[in-house]
Design an enzyme around this catalytic site. Structure first.
Site, PDB file in Angstrom:
ATOM      1  N   CYS A   1      -4.206   0.830  -2.076  1.00 54.09           N
ATOM      2  CA  CYS A   1      -4.110  -0.644  -1.665  1.00 54.09           C
ATOM      3  C   CYS A   1      -2.559  -1.293  -1.986  1.00 54.09           C
ATOM      4  O   CYS A   1      -3.025  -1.401  -3.390  1.00 54.09           O
ATOM      5  CB  CYS A   1      -5.650  -1.431  -1.331  1.00 54.09           C
ATOM      6  SG  CYS A   1      -6.519  -0.942  -0.484  1.00 54.09           S
TER       7      CYS A   1
ATOM      8  N   GLU B   1      -3.257  -4.476  -3.379  1.00 50.66           N
ATOM      9  CA  GLU B   1      -3.998  -5.244  -3.529  1.00 50.66           C
ATOM     10  C   GLU B   1      -4.453  -5.118  -5.303  1.00 50.66           C
ATOM     11  O   GLU B   1      -3.487  -5.906  -6.754  1.00 50.66           O
ATOM     12  CB  GLU B   1      -5.302  -6.182  -3.381  1.00 50.66           C
ATOM     13  CG  GLU B   1      -5.136  -6.667  -2.003  1.00 50.66           C
ATOM     14  CD  GLU B   1      -5.813  -6.120  -1.183  1.00 50.66           C
ATOM     15  OE1 GLU B   1      -4.573  -4.796  -1.427  1.00 50.66           O
ATOM     16  OE2 GLU B   1      -6.077  -6.406  -0.216  1.00 50.66           O
TER      17      GLU B   1
ATOM     18  N   CYS C   1     -10.819  -3.210  -4.110  1.00 50.79           N
ATOM     19  CA  CYS C   1      -9.721  -4.097  -4.638  1.00 50.79           C
ATOM     20  C   CYS C   1     -10.815  -5.289  -4.843  1.00 50.79           C
ATOM     21  O   CYS C   1     -10.697  -5.784  -6.196  1.00 50.79           O
ATOM     22  CB  CYS C   1      -9.037  -4.116  -3.140  1.00 50.79           C
ATOM     23  SG  CYS C   1      -7.788  -3.370  -2.667  1.00 50.79           S
TER      24      CYS C   1
ATOM     25  N   ASN D   1       1.015  -1.324   0.088  1.00 46.64           N
ATOM     26  CA  ASN D   1       0.086  -0.069  -0.424  1.00 46.64           C
ATOM     27  C   ASN D   1       1.234   0.895   0.252  1.00 46.64           C
ATOM     28  O   ASN D   1       2.248   1.387   0.724  1.00 46.64           O
ATOM     29  CB  ASN D   1      -1.090  -0.200   1.033  1.00 46.64           C
ATOM     30  CG  ASN D   1      -0.784   0.103   2.425  1.00 46.64           C
ATOM     31  OD1 ASN D   1       0.392  -1.080   2.450  1.00 46.64           O
ATOM     32  ND2 ASN D   1      -1.127   0.477   3.637  1.00 46.64           N
TER      33      ASN D   1
ATOM     34  N   GLU E   1       0.599   5.347   0.797  1.00 47.18           N
ATOM     35  CA  GLU E   1      -0.747   6.883   0.920  1.00 47.18           C
ATOM     36  C   GLU E   1      -0.253   7.264   0.670  1.00 47.18           C
ATOM     37  O   GLU E   1       0.990   7.724   0.856  1.00 47.18           O
ATOM     38  CB  GLU E   1      -0.380   5.829   2.585  1.00 47.18           C
ATOM     39  CG  GLU E   1      -1.230   4.959   3.286  1.00 47.18           C
ATOM     40  CD  GLU E   1      -1.039   4.476   5.024  1.00 47.18           C
ATOM     41  OE1 GLU E   1      -1.033   5.121   5.176  1.00 47.18           O
ATOM     42  OE2 GLU E   1      -1.496   3.803   5.530  1.00 47.18           O
TER      43      GLU E   1
ATOM     44  N   CYS F   1     -10.359  -5.347   0.587  1.00 52.81           N
ATOM     45  CA  CYS F   1     -11.166  -4.433   0.923  1.00 52.81           C
ATOM     46  C   CYS F   1     -12.312  -4.222  -0.287  1.00 52.81           C
ATOM     47  O   CYS F   1     -12.015  -5.095  -1.376  1.00 52.81           O
ATOM     48  CB  CYS F   1     -11.194  -2.646   1.656  1.00 52.81           C
ATOM     49  SG  CYS F   1     -10.287  -2.106  -0.766  1.00 52.81           S
TER      50      CYS F   1
HETATM   51  N1  THU Z   1      -5.312  -2.056   2.901  1.00 54.28           N
HETATM   52  C1  THU Z   1      -4.263  -2.529   1.774  1.00 54.28           C
HETATM   53  O1  THU Z   1      -3.483  -1.954   1.365  1.00 54.28           O
HETATM   54  N2  THU Z   1      -5.982  -3.291   1.324  1.00 54.28           N
HETATM   55  C2  THU Z   1      -6.612  -3.392   2.005  1.00 54.28           C
HETATM   56  O2  THU Z   1      -7.299  -4.615   1.399  1.00 54.28           O
HETATM   57  C3  THU Z   1      -7.658  -2.904   2.817  1.00 54.28           C
HETATM   58  C4  THU Z   1      -6.358  -1.219   3.320  1.00 54.28           C
HETATM   59  C5  THU Z   1      -4.657   0.089   2.784  1.00 54.28           C
HETATM   60  C6  THU Z   1      -4.852   0.643   2.866  1.00 54.28           C
HETATM   61  C7  THU Z   1      -4.419   1.871   4.070  1.00 54.28           C
HETATM   62  O3  THU Z   1      -3.321   2.262   3.414  1.00 54.28           O
HETATM   63  C8  THU Z   1      -4.677   0.985   4.737  1.00 54.28           C
HETATM   64  O4  THU Z   1      -4.198  -0.049   4.715  1.00 54.28           O
HETATM   65  C9  THU Z   1      -5.327   1.683   5.945  1.00 54.28           C
HETATM   66  O5  THU Z   1      -6.590   1.177   5.270  1.00 54.28           O
END
Ligand code: THU
Length: 143
Positions: free
Chosen positions: A65, A67, A101, A54, A56, A98
């Site tokens: 994310c 994925e 994704c 991920n 940010e 999520c």
């Molecule tokens: N996140 C992912 O990378 N994948 C997921 O399936 C769920 C959430 C990340 C997004 C954000 O950077 C952090 O996790 C918290 O939500």
């Protein structure tokens, strides 16, 4: 080169190897705002692994994310044939993809294997179909 299809279950050593890749990607996560690092590793039908974390952003909504970043790596390589994805959240914390994704994964293979940590040191394998039945499809909505 090793080939994988959706028909035969993926060998356990392949699933474990894919999760090891996801954990390696997780260790590169850029998650200073949530403190929730995630890594994902996508296996293509021709046996190549694409991994990503991920990423940010200070403008929080722009965060992407792991994925979706991993699927983008697959597509940028010229492939559109994922057969499995492993997802690793923070150590000891099970993490499922999520909803956004799931939709993006379903675009390329609605029944791919999703490899998750079970929170007890083991792995769980579920079909994307079970996690995300009836993804949005342009065709369906056009009637
Ligand atoms: N996140 C992912 O990378 N994948 C997921 O399936 C769920 C959430 C990340 C997004 C954000 O950077 C952090 O996790 C918290 O939500």
């Amino acid at each position: 080169m090793r080939e994988f299809t959706q028909k035969a279950p993926l060998p356990v050593e392949v699933l474990k190897g894919l999760m090891a890749e996801a954990r390696g990607a997780r260790d590169k996560a850029y998650a200073p705002y949530s403190g929730f690092p995630v890594g994902a590793a996508v296996l293509s039908g021709d046996g190549v692994v694409f991994r990503a974390c991920n990423v940010e952003n200070g403008s929080y909504g722009l965060s992407v994310c792991a994925e979706r970043n991993a699927v983008s790596m697959l597509v940028a390589s010229g492939r559109v044939n994922p057969v499995a994805i492993a997802v690793a959240g923070p150590p000891g914390v099970p993490c499922t993809p999520c909803g956004a994704c799931r939709q993006v994964l379903a675009e390329f293979n609605p029944s791919m294997a999703v490899v998750l940590e079970d929170g007890k040191g083991g792995l769980e394998v579920v079909s994307l179909e079970d996690l995300f039945p009836r993804p949005f499809q342009l065709g369906e909505s056009r009637g």
